[in-house]
Each structure stands twice: as structure tokens, then as C-alpha cells.
Design a protein around this motif. Structure first.
Motif, PDB file in Angstrom:
ATOM      1  N   UNK A 101       0.841  -1.280  -0.038  1.00 15.68           N
ATOM      2  CA  UNK A 101      -0.038   0.056   0.030  1.00 15.68           C
ATOM      3  C   UNK A 101       0.844   1.453  -0.013  1.00 15.68           C
ATOM      4  N   UNK A 102       0.567   2.186  -0.766  1.00 17.65           N
ATOM      5  CA  UNK A 102       1.330   3.350  -1.158  1.00 17.65           C
ATOM      6  C   UNK A 102       0.512   4.632  -0.549  1.00 17.65           C
ATOM      7  N   UNK A 103      -0.141   5.064  -1.476  1.00 18.14           N
ATOM      8  CA  UNK A 103      -0.766   6.289  -1.374  1.00 18.14           C
ATOM      9  C   UNK A 103      -1.866   6.389  -0.508  1.00 18.14           C
ATOM     10  N   UNK A 104      -2.741   5.338  -0.246  1.00 15.51           N
ATOM     11  CA  UNK A 104      -3.688   5.044   0.796  1.00 15.51           C
ATOM     12  C   UNK A 104      -3.224   5.410   2.354  1.00 15.51           C
ATOM     13  N   UNK A 105      -1.997   5.387   2.298  1.00 13.08           N
ATOM     14  CA  UNK A 105      -1.564   5.874   3.837  1.00 13.08           C
ATOM     15  C   UNK A 105      -1.497   7.200   3.984  1.00 13.08           C
ATOM     16  N   UNK A 106      -1.872   7.963   3.112  1.00 13.83           N
ATOM     17  CA  UNK A 106      -1.760   9.310   3.464  1.00 13.83           C
ATOM     18  C   UNK A 106      -3.072  10.081   3.052  1.00 13.83           C
ATOM     19  N   UNK A 107      -4.033   9.317   2.453  1.00 14.34           N
ATOM     20  CA  UNK A 107      -5.407   9.903   2.311  1.00 14.34           C
ATOM     21  C   UNK A 107      -6.198  10.054   3.662  1.00 14.34           C
ATOM     22  N   UNK A 108      -7.468  10.715   3.297  1.00 18.46           N
ATOM     23  CA  UNK A 108      -8.427  10.901   4.324  1.00 18.46           C
ATOM     24  C   UNK A 108      -7.676  11.843   5.609  1.00 18.46           C
ATOM     25  N   UNK A 109      -7.391  13.021   5.200  1.00 12.65           N
ATOM     26  CA  UNK A 109      -6.559  13.926   6.180  1.00 12.65           C
ATOM     27  C   UNK A 109      -7.487  14.344   7.314  1.00 12.65           C
ATOM     28  N   UNK A 110      -6.743  14.064   8.633  1.00 16.80           N
ATOM     29  CA  UNK A 110      -7.592  14.473   9.909  1.00 16.80           C
ATOM     30  C   UNK A 110      -6.690  15.653  10.579  1.00 16.80           C
ATOM     31  N   UNK A 111      -7.586  16.841  10.843  1.00 12.50           N
ATOM     32  CA  UNK A 111      -7.285  17.890  11.182  1.00 12.50           C
ATOM     33  C   UNK A 111      -7.325  18.155  12.740  1.00 12.50           C
TER      34      UNK A 111
END
Length: 347
Positions: A305-315
């Protein structure tokens, strides 16, 4: 796991800190030098895996800030919307300049940890290889590796990703397409060169270079026999593997890496006596794609898994909620009580 954070000294020189927070610190040093405040941090998404608390405490320790009362959750705790994860009470001038920095640390680390947790859960205990190095800037690798491990994924591919873990990294990567291209597309020669150069590594061969995964998997399996640990399938969604091109599809379910291809590959390997060869899949895998593969009982051993690790940003948001023991906050951002946060000793 205990982490040891190597803090960039420029943090304490305000190199990374927003100018207006630094100016606030300077103003308070003049006008409110003894003012004590409480600042709290929270976020607004369901089932967020908190990460970054330990790193924040280490920054405060190395900054020389004293007499701060810190209460917070632990890295790895799961929180709900509007639940405080961290509260710092003390002289605001001692940590005002870190406010934005702490927002960002919690946001980045918790995003990675939450994604890792959800991916691991979707995989039903199967291994996941974190290939996030190719999906984001290299400067994030240290914090991303730390957060990935907090979230449950500890198979990482760069030395930087292990920097905070206090463990010696054991990298067992596969080969890139570039290596095969360098040997004029000859898969056997490329794999042999890899095997001869890295004798203590498991031999994992990338088999989608010719878009003929099954024949090429059998080719390397027959050649290397028990020396072959795994094959990795990384077919682009723009392609249909040669073995599936006679089949009919309705919604692109035969494009790229898909359950039908992997089931067919497993069957072909087993029929030729290569039952021990593992299958690694990559290319576009996220939580939903892994769930699809698991629902179809697809014989995958490892998900890359690559890009999915950084998706769905939590602020995260940090707000002052008390001044000198009295409630004082922006409307809608008042002090939130919590029975879960505990005192943290940071020095």
C-alpha cells in the motif's frame, strides 16, 4: 514499542513555527509574563487513532519549558469527534510558538496511524507493506514510519522510516520495474542479479513487466524453485493481464490487479508444485480494495500500500479554553471535560 525522537534543532529557532504564534509569544512575554492558560486539542472524525503525543512531549522537554501540566491520551488510543486528546496548562509564553507545530504533528501522525489501523483491519491480519515513500515527500518518512507502527503496520521500506523506533531496520524490498528494464526485459537475468547481489534477502520477483503474470510467475518459479520466496503483481488499472483477455467484464473488474487474476495465479503455481511461493499484490490498494479482495477470499499473502497511507486527512485544532483558572474561549471552542486523558510526565 518505545520511540526515541531525533528533534530538528530548528524547531527551537522558530524555523517551522508560524510567525503570528511567535509574535504572540513575544507580546505575552512583555504584557502577560505570569499568565497561566489551558490549551486543548481535538479533532472531528469518527474512530481516529491518536498519534503524536509522545513526540510533542519530547519537543516540550527539549525546549526547556518548565512547570507545564500535561494531560493527554496515549499514542494508539482511538477517539471520537470533539474528544480532547491533549491539554497543556502553564505559562502560554512557554509553548505559544509551538501551537501550529503541534496541530500539524497530531494531524499528520494521526492520519497515518488511522489509515494504517483501518488497512490492517481490512486485511484480516495479513501482512501489509507500507510503500508510502513513493506517495509523499521524503521529509515525512520519520514521522510516517512512527505513526505507521502505532497504527499496526511495521513493514517499512526505508531506513528513515525506522529512525524513531530504536530498532535496526530489516528491509526486505522487492525489485522495481527499472531493474528488469536494465536487463532488457529479461526477468530471469534481473532476478538472478538481485539474488546474487543480496544473498541474505528473500527473493521476491516482480512479474507484471510483460503483462503476463501467470506465465512469468511460472517461469521464475520453475527456474529458482525453492529459492523463490514470492512474486509481486503490480499490474496497472489501464491493463488487463494476458491470461484474462479472453474473459468478459462488466465494470473493469478484470483490469489491474484483481481477485480473478490472483486466484488464477495461485492455482497455476499450486498445480506446478510451487505451493510455498507467496503472492504480494500492489497498485492502487486502499481499504476498500483490500476489503473487496478479502470478501472474495483472494489468496493474497501481503498487500503493498502506498498512497492510501496518506489519504483522508485528519485535522486537529488547538484552542485556549482557560485563562488563570477561568473559562475563556472562542465561541464553540470551550473547555471539554474528559475522564480519559491522564497526566503525562514530560521531563
Amino acid at each position: 514499542m518505545n520511540f526515541k525522537f531525533n528533534i530538528d534543532s530548528k524547531i527551537f529557532e522558530d524555523y517551522y513555527n508560524a510567525d503570528y504564534f511567535q509574535k504572540t509569544k513575544e507580546i505575552l512575554d512583555i504584557y502577560k509574563p505570569n499568565q497561566k492558560v489551558t490549551m486543548q486539542w481535538f479533532q472531528r472524525k469518527e474512530n481516529t487513532v491518536v498519534c503524536g503525543i509522545s513526540l510533542i512531549c519530547e519537543i516540550l522537554k527539549q525546549s526547556g519549558a518548565k512547570d507545564l501540566d500535561i494531560k493527554g491520551l496515549s499514542d494508539g488510543d482511538v477517539v471520537m469527534p470533539n474528544e480532547p486528546v491533549l491539554k497543556i496548562t502553564g505559562k502560554y509564553s512557554q509553548f505559544a510558538h509551538f501551537e501550529g507545530l503541534f496541530d500539524g504533528i497530531l494531524a499528520r501522525a494521526s492520519t497515518i496511524a488511522t489509515n494504517a489501523y483501518n488497512l490492517k483491519k481490512a486485511a484480516n491480519g495479513k501482512s501489509i507493506l507500507n510503500m508510502n515513500d513513493r506517495a509523499d515527500a521524503y521529509v515525512n518518512q520519520q514521522i510516517d514510519g512512527y505513526a505507521s507502527i502505532v497504527g499496526g503496520i511495521n513493514n517499512l521500506v526505508t531506513y528513515a522510516s525506522f529512525e524513531y523506533t530504536q530498532t535496526k531496520p530489516y528491509l526486505q524490498g522487492t525489485m522495481p520495474h527499472a531493474l528488469i528494464a536494465s536487463f532488457d526485459g529479461d526477468l530471469i537475468k534481473a532476478a538472478q542479479a538481485y539474488k546474487d547481489t543480496f544473498r541474505d534477502n528473500n527473493l521476491v520477483v516482480l512479474v507484471d513487466y510483460n503483462n503476463d503474470c501467470i506465465n512469468d510467475s511460472l517461469l521464475v518459479a520453475n527456474h529458482f524453485k525453492d529459492k523463490l520466496f514470492a512474486v509481486r503483481v503490480d499490474t496497472s488499472m489501464a491493463l488487463v493481464d494476458k491470461s484474462l483477455q479472453g474473459l468478459t467484464e462488466q465494470e473493469n473488474e478484470l483490469h489491474g490487479v484483481n481477485p480473478t487474476l490472483i486466484k488464477k495465479l495461485r492455482l497455476a503455481l499450486d498445480e506446478k508444485g510451487h505451493n510455498n511461493v507467496k503472492i504480494i499484490v500492489s497498485s492502487g490498494f486502499d481499504e476498500n480494495k483490500i476489503k473487496w479482495f478479502e470478501k472474495e477470499n483472494t489468496p493474497v499473502d501481503v498487500y503493498g500500500v502506498g498512497e492510501a497511507i496518506v489519504k483522508n486527512k485528519i485535522s486537529f485544532t488547538g484552542d485556549l479554553v482557560r485563562i488563570d483558572g477561568k473559562n475563556q474561549a472562542k465561541v464553540g471552542r470551550g473547555n471539554i471535560s474528559s475522564s480519559r486523558i491522564k497526566s503525562i510526565k514530560y521531563i
